[in-house]
Design a protein around this motif. Structure first.
Motif, PDB file in Angstrom:
ATOM      1  N   GLY A  79      44.177  32.921  37.728  1.00 16.43           N
ATOM      2  CA  GLY A  79      43.669  33.902  38.998  1.00 16.43           C
ATOM      3  C   GLY A  79      42.998  35.080  38.639  1.00 16.43           C
ATOM      4  N   GLN A  80      42.855  35.816  37.442  1.00 15.44           N
ATOM      5  CA  GLN A  80      42.994  36.862  36.512  1.00 15.44           C
ATOM      6  C   GLN A  80      41.921  36.885  35.986  1.00 15.44           C
ATOM      7  OE1 GLN A  80      45.007  40.029  34.783  1.00 15.44           O
ATOM      8  NE2 GLN A  80      46.750  38.516  35.254  1.00 15.44           N
ATOM      9  N   MET A  81      41.693  35.882  35.162  1.00 11.39           N
ATOM     10  CA  MET A  81      40.339  35.439  34.934  1.00 11.39           C
ATOM     11  C   MET A  81      39.405  34.870  35.758  1.00 11.39           C
ATOM     12  SD  MET A  81      40.608  36.243  31.204  1.00 11.39           S
ATOM     13  CE  MET A  81      41.886  37.054  32.553  1.00 11.39           C
ATOM     14  N   ALA A  82      39.566  34.018  36.945  1.00 12.07           N
ATOM     15  CA  ALA A  82      38.536  34.360  37.861  1.00 12.07           C
ATOM     16  C   ALA A  82      38.131  35.537  38.316  1.00 12.07           C
ATOM     17  CB  ALA A  82      39.292  33.756  38.879  1.00 12.07           C
ATOM     18  N   HIS A  83      38.920  36.278  38.383  1.00 15.77           N
ATOM     19  CA  HIS A  83      38.226  37.425  38.774  1.00 15.77           C
ATOM     20  C   HIS A  83      37.321  38.600  37.767  1.00 15.77           C
ATOM     21  CE1 HIS A  83      40.629  38.008  42.770  1.00 15.77           C
ATOM     22  NE2 HIS A  83      41.650  38.034  42.209  1.00 15.77           N
ATOM     23  N   LEU A  84      38.038  38.167  36.538  1.00 16.60           N
ATOM     24  CA  LEU A  84      36.574  38.473  35.454  1.00 16.60           C
ATOM     25  C   LEU A  84      35.203  38.065  35.517  1.00 16.60           C
ATOM     26  CD1 LEU A  84      38.963  39.674  32.351  1.00 16.60           C
ATOM     27  CD2 LEU A  84      37.748  41.062  34.452  1.00 16.60           C
ATOM     28  N   LEU A  85      35.482  37.124  36.231  1.00 14.76           N
ATOM     29  CA  LEU A  85      34.170  35.503  36.183  1.00 14.76           C
ATOM     30  C   LEU A  85      33.318  36.368  37.339  1.00 14.76           C
ATOM     31  CD1 LEU A  85      33.289  32.540  34.797  1.00 14.76           C
ATOM     32  CD2 LEU A  85      34.094  32.005  36.576  1.00 14.76           C
ATOM     33  N   PHE A  86      34.599  36.434  38.192  1.00 16.02           N
ATOM     34  CA  PHE A  86      33.340  36.920  39.593  1.00 16.02           C
ATOM     35  C   PHE A  86      32.665  38.484  39.467  1.00 16.02           C
ATOM     36  CE2 PHE A  86      36.092  34.280  41.981  1.00 16.02           C
ATOM     37  CZ  PHE A  86      34.303  33.706  43.403  1.00 16.02           C
ATOM     38  N   ILE A  87      32.651  39.336  38.358  1.00 18.57           N
ATOM     39  CA  ILE A  87      33.275  40.495  37.824  1.00 18.57           C
ATOM     40  C   ILE A  87      31.785  40.327  36.870  1.00 18.57           C
ATOM     41  CG2 ILE A  87      33.659  42.808  36.427  1.00 18.57           C
ATOM     42  CD1 ILE A  87      35.900  42.025  37.574  1.00 18.57           C
ATOM     43  N   ALA A  88      31.964  39.236  36.089  1.00 22.76           N
ATOM     44  CA  ALA A  88      30.922  38.787  35.051  1.00 22.76           C
ATOM     45  C   ALA A  88      29.290  38.798  35.907  1.00 22.76           C
ATOM     46  CB  ALA A  88      31.177  38.265  34.281  1.00 22.76           C
ATOM     47  N   LYS A  89      29.501  37.705  37.010  1.00 19.07           N
ATOM     48  CA  LYS A  89      28.858  37.297  37.631  1.00 19.07           C
ATOM     49  C   LYS A  89      28.049  38.384  38.206  1.00 19.07           C
ATOM     50  CE  LYS A  89      26.481  34.203  39.013  1.00 19.07           C
ATOM     51  NZ  LYS A  89      25.378  33.683  38.350  1.00 19.07           N
ATOM     52  N   ASN A  90      28.578  39.131  39.072  1.00 20.99           N
ATOM     53  CA  ASN A  90      28.058  40.398  39.674  1.00 20.99           C
ATOM     54  C   ASN A  90      27.214  41.751  38.679  1.00 20.99           C
ATOM     55  OD1 ASN A  90      29.723  40.357  42.673  1.00 20.99           O
ATOM     56  ND2 ASN A  90      31.095  41.897  41.725  1.00 20.99           N
ATOM     57  N   LEU A  91      27.477  41.565  37.167  1.00 18.94           N
ATOM     58  CA  LEU A  91      26.572  42.215  36.507  1.00 18.94           C
ATOM     59  C   LEU A  91      25.149  42.047  36.038  1.00 18.94           C
ATOM     60  CD1 LEU A  91      29.226  43.251  34.467  1.00 18.94           C
ATOM     61  CD2 LEU A  91      28.264  44.928  35.268  1.00 18.94           C
ATOM     62  N   GLU A  92      26.268  40.126  36.044  1.00 19.66           N
ATOM     63  CA  GLU A  92      24.288  39.453  36.217  1.00 19.66           C
ATOM     64  C   GLU A  92      23.839  39.677  36.825  1.00 19.66           C
ATOM     65  OE1 GLU A  92      22.388  35.957  36.441  1.00 19.66           O
ATOM     66  OE2 GLU A  92      23.888  36.316  37.675  1.00 19.66           O
ATOM     67  N   ARG A  93      24.216  39.278  38.360  1.00 20.05           N
ATOM     68  CA  ARG A  93      23.213  39.803  39.240  1.00 20.05           C
ATOM     69  C   ARG A  93      22.613  41.163  39.385  1.00 20.05           C
ATOM     70  NH1 ARG A  93      21.081  36.530  41.957  1.00 20.05           N
ATOM     71  NH2 ARG A  93      21.320  37.332  44.053  1.00 20.05           N
ATOM     72  N   VAL A  94      23.469  41.797  38.747  1.00 21.03           N
ATOM     73  CA  VAL A  94      22.480  43.388  38.935  1.00 21.03           C
ATOM     74  C   VAL A  94      21.582  43.300  38.305  1.00 21.03           C
ATOM     75  CG1 VAL A  94      22.674  45.495  37.623  1.00 21.03           C
ATOM     76  CG2 VAL A  94      24.731  45.088  39.354  1.00 21.03           C
ATOM     77  N   GLY A  95      21.306  42.615  36.878  1.00 18.11           N
ATOM     78  CA  GLY A  95      20.278  43.013  36.157  1.00 18.11           C
ATOM     79  C   GLY A  95      19.078  41.903  36.803  1.00 18.11           C
TER      80      GLY A  95
END
Lengths: 230, 230
Positions: free
Chosen positions: A182-198
């Motif tokens: 569950g927690q790792m899934a949140h980190l996955l979305f955070i990483a995806k958010n940063l990728e989207r910033v790029g």
């Protein structure tokens, strides 16, 4: 346009650029603060970021109002008109970058900080890279610098590479520690958010290029399909 | 404006609305097709969706060019100007919805279809709900109908509820079947993409409301923070 109108237009467009720069600065800081709140598990800082996002939204509304006013009152043509239209669109993109910061901040309470969590140590470097793209593309907008905009696009690949390695690290971590999924899934979305910033910085770069040159950037080589585009 | 100008403006704005409706139709179909390709594991259909996205991008460029031309040549005021500006922004949002369809399609080869996979059976209903929001908000734009736009916003909660239950289903599935975590992560992103389609329909609804009334929609109750906003 007569001299009076030209001066008034320059003043208006200067104000518009200043608003975009101000918005951009707030969004960059929000992303930086959100990732720091995450790595420090700082719930108070996270809550502040969520509240602070309203300031970014408020500037976006000002950008839109001023842009519409400029178009209506000054009737800019060609390059000038493209710049005003670009400002409306760039304002919208920065507002979304602010939303990503808010979304990262909202996940802070959902991720317990284990000091030894490898993915958490990768995120700040990824965030810095994405933030630097946002910063540089807004400088390119202010300077109407098409070359600088192209340069920002070329850096998106590095953010995508970060994301892809994080994806693998996170999935491996999930498999080895199913209780943390569950927690790792949140980190996955955070990483995806940063990728989207790029990605968004890249989109802005395309707008800046078009505003500066009147030409659409040629289709770039965006890497293998499993990278940033998914 | 004289009668001639008014007629020319009506014709231009009609063309702009038609382009937005055409874009919207393509984006709705692309989302529907992408989810169907996923549930059928149809790689060929998925590849077609990726190619087809270029058509949506091309219409967005036309929307922007026409909008800028209308502003420059017709100098619309008040309601009319807001509508033209809204069209530029809505075009940008539909383009992103098309990107989500493309992103879902690109994940199709990465998700093996097990007939008994519960999350896969939930996705089409979630997609239909999100697509219906996009469809209705574009109708609201064409009709300048602020009430219909408000109604679309209220449906976003249902998409968020779908997403939240899918998140739980997927995480549980991952815990019980660690070998499928990589694939489940792709389904998680697909669910998130559909949830974002609903969010974008909501954003468009806010633009339609503003274009129609000149007022910003009052801050809506967007539900608990763990829902759609993250």
């Amino acid at each position: 346009m007569n001299t009076h109108t030209v001066k008034a237009f320059d003043q208006d467009i200067g104000e518009l650029r200043a608003l975009i720069a101000q918005m951009g600065g707030l969004a960059e800081q929000a992303i930086r603060d959100a990732v720091q709140a995450l790595t420090r598990h700082d719930l108070e800082a996270a809550a502040q970021i969520v509240v602070g996002d309203k300031a970014i939204d408020a500037i976006e509304m000002k950008v839109e109002q001023l842009a519409v006013q400029i178009i209506a009152l000054r009737a800019p043509m060609a390059d000038d008109l493209r710049e005003v239209v670009a400002a409306i669109k760039i304002g919208g993109v920065i507002e979304r970058i602010g939303d990503y910061a808010k979304n990262i901040a909202k996940r802070v309470p959902l991720v317990e900080n284990h000091g030894d969590l490898a993915p958490l140590s990768i995120l700040p470097a990824m965030a810095n890279l994405a933030i630097s793209m946002v910063h540089d593309v807004l400088d390119a907008f202010a300077a109407r610098d098409a070359e600088a905009a192209l340069d920002v696009c070329q850096r998106d690949r590095q953010v995508d590479d970060f994301y892809n390695s994080l994806f693998r690290v996170l999935v491996t971590h999930m498999m080895e520690n199913p209780a943390t999924i569950g927690q790792m899934a949140h980190l996955l979305f955070i990483a995806k958010n940063l990728e989207r910033v790029g990605d968004h910085a890249t989109n802005v770069a395309e707008m800046v290029y078009f505003a500066a040159t009147g030409q659409h950037m040629v289709e770039r080589d965006r890497g293998a399909p499993q990278t940033g585009e998914i």
